[in-house]
Design an enzyme around this catalytic site. Structure first.
Site, mmCIF file in Angstrom:
data_model
loop_
_atom_site.group_PDB
_atom_site.id
_atom_site.type_symbol
_atom_site.label_atom_id
_atom_site.label_comp_id
_atom_site.label_asym_id
_atom_site.label_seq_id
_atom_site.Cartn_x
_atom_site.Cartn_y
_atom_site.Cartn_z
ATOM 1 N N GLY A 20 0.787 -1.234 0.000
ATOM 2 C CA GLY A 20 0.000 0.000 0.000
ATOM 3 C C GLY A 20 0.816 1.279 0.000
ATOM 4 O O GLY A 20 0.326 2.322 0.435
ATOM 5 N N ASN A 22 1.660 2.975 -2.626
ATOM 6 C CA ASN A 22 0.968 3.892 -3.544
ATOM 7 C C ASN A 22 -0.294 4.458 -2.901
ATOM 8 O O ASN A 22 -0.622 5.626 -3.101
ATOM 9 C CB ASN A 22 0.609 3.185 -4.856
ATOM 10 C CG ASN A 22 1.767 3.181 -5.830
ATOM 11 O OD1 ASN A 22 2.158 4.224 -6.335
ATOM 12 N ND2 ASN A 22 2.343 2.005 -6.067
ATOM 13 N N MET A 95 -4.214 -7.146 -6.997
ATOM 14 C CA MET A 95 -3.797 -8.331 -7.750
ATOM 15 C C MET A 95 -4.935 -9.170 -8.322
ATOM 16 O O MET A 95 -4.712 -10.306 -8.723
ATOM 17 C CB MET A 95 -2.907 -9.219 -6.865
ATOM 18 C CG MET A 95 -1.688 -8.520 -6.308
ATOM 19 S SD MET A 95 -0.643 -7.847 -7.617
ATOM 20 C CE MET A 95 0.211 -9.332 -8.106
ATOM 21 N N ASN A 112 -5.116 2.422 -13.268
ATOM 22 C CA ASN A 112 -4.208 1.418 -12.698
ATOM 23 C C ASN A 112 -2.777 1.910 -12.851
ATOM 24 O O ASN A 112 -2.453 2.622 -13.792
ATOM 25 C CB ASN A 112 -4.375 0.084 -13.449
ATOM 26 C CG ASN A 112 -3.456 -1.002 -12.906
ATOM 27 O OD1 ASN A 112 -3.333 -1.163 -11.688
ATOM 28 N ND2 ASN A 112 -2.798 -1.742 -13.783
ATOM 29 N N HIS A 114 1.140 0.473 -13.223
ATOM 30 C CA HIS A 114 1.863 -0.748 -13.562
ATOM 31 C C HIS A 114 3.367 -0.449 -13.627
ATOM 32 O O HIS A 114 3.766 0.560 -14.222
ATOM 33 C CB HIS A 114 1.362 -1.283 -14.911
ATOM 34 C CG HIS A 114 1.999 -2.577 -15.285
ATOM 35 N ND1 HIS A 114 1.641 -3.779 -14.719
ATOM 36 C CD2 HIS A 114 3.002 -2.864 -16.148
ATOM 37 C CE1 HIS A 114 2.377 -4.743 -15.222
ATOM 38 N NE2 HIS A 114 3.217 -4.221 -16.089
ATOM 39 N N GLU A 179 6.594 5.813 -9.011
ATOM 40 C CA GLU A 179 5.145 5.550 -9.018
ATOM 41 C C GLU A 179 4.426 6.522 -8.084
ATOM 42 O O GLU A 179 3.341 7.022 -8.389
ATOM 43 C CB GLU A 179 4.855 4.112 -8.583
ATOM 44 C CG GLU A 179 5.270 3.064 -9.597
ATOM 45 C CD GLU A 179 4.915 1.656 -9.140
ATOM 46 O OE1 GLU A 179 3.846 1.457 -8.561
ATOM 47 O OE2 GLU A 179 5.739 0.750 -9.365
HETATM 48 C C1 GRF Z 1 3.542 -1.395 -7.491
HETATM 49 O O1 GRF Z 1 4.788 -1.601 -8.077
HETATM 50 C C2 GRF Z 1 2.456 -1.353 -8.548
HETATM 51 O O2 GRF Z 1 2.883 -0.763 -9.734
HETATM 52 C C3 GRF Z 1 2.187 -2.812 -8.778
HETATM 53 O O3 GRF Z 1 2.249 -3.384 -7.492
HETATM 54 C C4 GRF Z 1 3.103 -2.593 -6.646
HETATM 55 C C5 GRF Z 1 2.311 -2.200 -5.445
HETATM 56 O O4 GRF Z 1 3.076 -1.572 -4.457
HETATM 57 N N1 GRF Z 1 0.964 -2.990 -9.489
HETATM 58 P P1 GRF Z 1 2.377 -0.873 -3.220
HETATM 59 O O5 GRF Z 1 1.413 -1.904 -2.598
HETATM 60 O O6 GRF Z 1 1.657 0.339 -3.690
HETATM 61 O O7 GRF Z 1 3.502 -0.541 -2.270
#
Ligand code: GRF
Length: 193
Positions: A20, A22, A95, A112, A114, A179
């Site tokens: 989490g 992000n 996921m 999303n 990625h 990100e």
């Molecule tokens: C990130 O690298 C995102 O791009 C991918 O999964 C990871 C999630 O990281 N889809 P977090 O849970 O936000 O730390």
């Protein structure tokens, strides 16, 4: 994108499955005075997702649905999203693959992130594959979600250079840092606030 802009903040749900980080950066972004979004709901398919702690820390509603019966979970989820007047969904390390029907319901309003320069390296284990192919660059992408995995319209990308002794761990970390900046920027771009 049918999102309204102006005085009212866009009610947003963030879907997660793991750490989490992000999610945390999106929450921080939502708290900036001029932010166009508020984060009103955190959804996870995984009750042990570390990112769920942010629900408590930031006093945000959370909902866990196991997605074992995908149809049923999605149906419940749609009603929860409705009750909470959610207008936009951000998938941040979520996921599970959402059904066509679910996506249709939120047409244009699901984003999303990625960890690759799409359309290259869709799916899982991106960093390993990037390194195996001796790429010089990788990066991250924020895109709209459509029915095909990691294939919706690209909103923004950030490129990072791969160093000499790069490992999948160091690359993941480097990209994750980007990100955290890219997702808020992409939101600003699509809502035109
Ligand atoms: C990130 O690298 C995102 O791009 C991918 O999964 C990871 C999630 O990281 N889809 P977090 O849970 O936000 O730390």
């Amino acid at each position: 994108m049918v999102l309204s802009t102006g005085y009212r903040k866009i009610r947003t749900a963030v879907f997660i499955s793991g750490t989490g980080s992000n999610l945390k950066s999106l929450i921080k972004f939502s708290k900036v005075k001029k932010s166009p979004i508020s984060i009103d709901l955190i959804v996870s398919n995984n009750s042990k997702a570390n990112g769920l702690k942010y629900a408590k820390i930031y006093k945000i509603k959370k909902k866990v649905l196991n997605f074992k019966k995908k149809n049923l979970s999605e149906k419940k989820l749609l009603s929860i999203l409705n009750i909470n007047n959610i207008e936009m969904i951000c998938l941040a390390g979520f996921m599970k693959i959402l059904s066509k029907n679910f996506i249709k319901r939120f047409k244009g309003n699901i984003l999303n992130i990625h960890p690759s320069l799409l359309p290259k390296y869709k799916g899982l284990n991106t960093h390993e594959r990037v390194l195996k192919n001796k790429e010089k660059y990788s990066g991250c992408t924020v895109h709209f979600v459509n029915a095909k995995l990691d294939s919706g319209k690209i909103i923004l990308q950030k490129k990072v250079k791969i160093s000499k002794n790069e490992t999948s761990v160091s690359l993941a970390k480097k990209i994750l840092n980007q990100e955290h900046k890219l997702f808020p920027k992409a939101i600003l771009k699509v809502v035109n606030f």
